[in-house]
Design an enzyme around this catalytic site. Structure first.
Site, PDB file in Angstrom:
ATOM      1  N   LYS A 253       0.850  -1.198   0.000  1.00 12.15           N
ATOM      2  CA  LYS A 253       0.000   0.000   0.000  1.00 12.15           C
ATOM      3  C   LYS A 253       0.883   1.245   0.000  1.00 12.15           C
ATOM      4  O   LYS A 253       1.961   1.233   0.588  1.00 12.15           O
ATOM      5  CB  LYS A 253      -0.826   0.049   1.298  1.00 12.15           C
ATOM      6  N   ARG A 328      -9.689 -11.643   3.327  1.00  9.46           N
ATOM      7  CA  ARG A 328     -10.548 -12.759   2.911  1.00  9.46           C
ATOM      8  C   ARG A 328      -9.806 -14.096   3.008  1.00  9.46           C
ATOM      9  O   ARG A 328     -10.412 -15.135   3.196  1.00  9.46           O
ATOM     10  CB  ARG A 328     -11.087 -12.498   1.501  1.00  9.46           C
TER      11      ARG A 328
END
Ligand code: BES
Ligand code: ZN
Ligand code: ZN
Length: 481
Positions: A253, A328
């Site tokens: 990121k 996830r």
């Protein structure tokens, strides 16, 4: 039990007080002059009036009615924030809140007040100086049960906030598990922690893959509240995302306004731990299990990379196309593990996608799922009551098309649109038997929007908000009543 507010029979002589009323004429403890002054202020549309009695401070809050009763309660929480600030600015140490027989309003006001008084000062050298002076909050007019529930939700929301506010330099996965064990011991729920070798033995491939780049091992914590008088036979299972720090991994990121606050990426699990703390403190007659997979997501020497194919706990193979879609991966293993409990319902909470935050901002959590709509409605109601609201999104199977992989069963990355839903549909695969496709009733909750505040926002505070604790507690009150 952590006691933050105390129930008392009446307001002590010369005490600071907050009076909640519909009209100035209700305020029999005020002098005629004070009543007249308050009346005039109300007429001038000032709904919180301050009376300086020199030796004590009196605040009067006029209930701001809305056609939506839940908004009336939220107005009280919001109004409490300013009064809390003012009492601290006046360097006061105690206050007693009383109302005019409307206990829901009194409850909401005091909830807002106590949450406004929360601070996270652990890393300030001059914490003593910064500490709010208000510490004794008393309340007249609530039943013992209401006081217990109020203390349970306030203290547990603060527990969740503390966890979110802790940086990785303290809160590694192991430290987190350790702190959960301490909490369980203190508040009376059971905690079991699986270490890395147990996680390996269980073949939790998603959790292990995300952990590969990290020098610190993962943990998988199981919290259980199993009272004798439980009204449910099959347990409710909560699953919380415990990414103690999300760098994005190899799909790194950018720092500013993206990675820099990713200590919040265990906010889903903090809400779940907070909910367990509240349920246990209130001794709700409901059987609940919480599963917390925890790890950092980092680009280390051995980190998983885009293109890797990972075999998950349920045996499915996932092609990783973005290592930043790590939530996830770890949640999938926990949801698969949840099948062991034959659950009544599974709800997961996760700071899962930026797309959830972009879609609705901080006003709500996004919920979706395949549980019966009546059950989902109980959750939505609980959210409306507590003003930790849920916006229900569709959960149509067509969204699964975005998860097709050229090389494995599915990929961990959907397309450019509806990212919060494709993430939910990804998770749904792991709630079901891979052969029969039968699964437990499931609700997925993406809390990426409201989990963290970059600037102070009313009683919800700054940084970790603890969102989810109050609404989940309300949900479990409803289903166990
Ligand atoms: N932890 C982030 C999601 C997030 C964003 C939480 C903002 C809180 C605030 C999550 O792991 C993530 O990075 N998601 C990616 C998924 C994408 C690569 C499919 C995202 O939303 O960009
Ligand atoms: Zn990520
Ligand atoms: Zn994440």
């Amino acid at each position: 039990m952590r006691e933050i507010v105390k129930g008392v029979a009446s307001i002590g002589e010369g005490e600071n007080q907050i009076l909640i009323c519909k009209a100035a004429s209700d305020l029999s403890t005020l002098s005629a002059d004070e009543q007249k002054f308050v009346q005039a202020q109300f007429e001038a549309k000032n709904d919180t009036v301050y009376l300086n009695r020199l030796n004590s401070h009196v605040f009067v809050y006029q209930i701001k009615e809305d056609d939506n009763g839940n908004k009336t309660l939220e107005n009280a929480r919001l109004a409490s924030h300013g009064i809390c600030k003012k009492l601290n600015a006046l360097k006061q140490t105690s206050v007693t809140v009383s109302g005019n027989g409307n206990s829901a309003l009194l409850y909401a006001f005091t909830e807002g007040f106590s949450l406004s008084n929360y601070q996270f000062l652990k890393y300030f050298s001059d914490a003593d100086k910064r500490k709010n002076t208000v510490k004794d909050i008393s309340i007249v007019g609530l039943s013992d049960t209401e006081i217990t529930h109020l203390n349970a939700v306030i203290s547990s929301t603060c527990i969740a906030r503390d966890f979110v506010n802790e940086p990785l330099s303290y809160l590694t996965a192991e430290q987190y598990a350790h702190d959960m064990m301490d909490l369980g011991e203190e508040l009376g729920f059971k905690v079991e922690v699986f270490n890395k070798s147990k996680i390996q033995a269980l073949k939790m491939g998603g959790l292990l893959a995300v952990n590969l780049g990290s020098p610190n091992p993962p943990t998988f914590s199981i919290l259980e509240w199993n009272p004798e008088n439980a009204t449910n036979e099959k347990p409710y299972v909560l699953v919380g995302k415990g990414v103690v720090y999300d760098t994005g991994g190899v799909s790194l990121k950018p720092t500013a306004m993206s990675m820099d606050y990713m200590k919040c990426d265990m906010g889903g699990s903090a809400a779940v731990v907070g909910a367990m703390a509240a349920i246990a403190q209130a001794k709700l007659p409901v059987r609940v299990v919480a599963l917390i997979p925890a790890t950092e997501n980092r680009p280390g020497g051995n980190a998983y990379v885009p293109g890797d194919v990972i075999e998950m706990h349920n045996g499915m193979k996932v092609e990783v196309l973005n290592t930043d879609a790590e939530g996830r991966m770890i949640m999938a293993d926990a949801l698969s593990y949840a099948r062991n409990y034959d659950p009544e319902l599974v709800m997961d909470l996760a700071t899962l996608t930026g797309s959830a935050a972009r879609a609705i901002g901080d006003q709500a959590m996004i919920s979706m799922g395949n549980a019966p709509q009546e059950v989902h409605d109980i959750l939505v109601d609980a959210g409306n009551k507590t003003y930790e609201r849920f916006a229900q999104f569709p959960f149509w199977d067509e969204y699964k098309d975005q998860l097709k992989s050229r090389v494995a069963d599915i990929t961990n990355l959907g397309g450019a649109e509806a990212g919060m839903i494709t993430a939910g549909k990804f998770l749904e695969y792991f709630t079901q038997d891979t052969e029969t496709k039968k699964g437990y009733p499931y609700i997925h909750i993406d809390i990426a929007g409201p989990a963290f505040n970059h600037a102070e926002k009313n009683y919800r505070g700054i940084e970790g908000t603890g969102v989810g604790v109050r609404s989940l507690f309300e949900f479990f009150k409803s289903v166990s009543a």
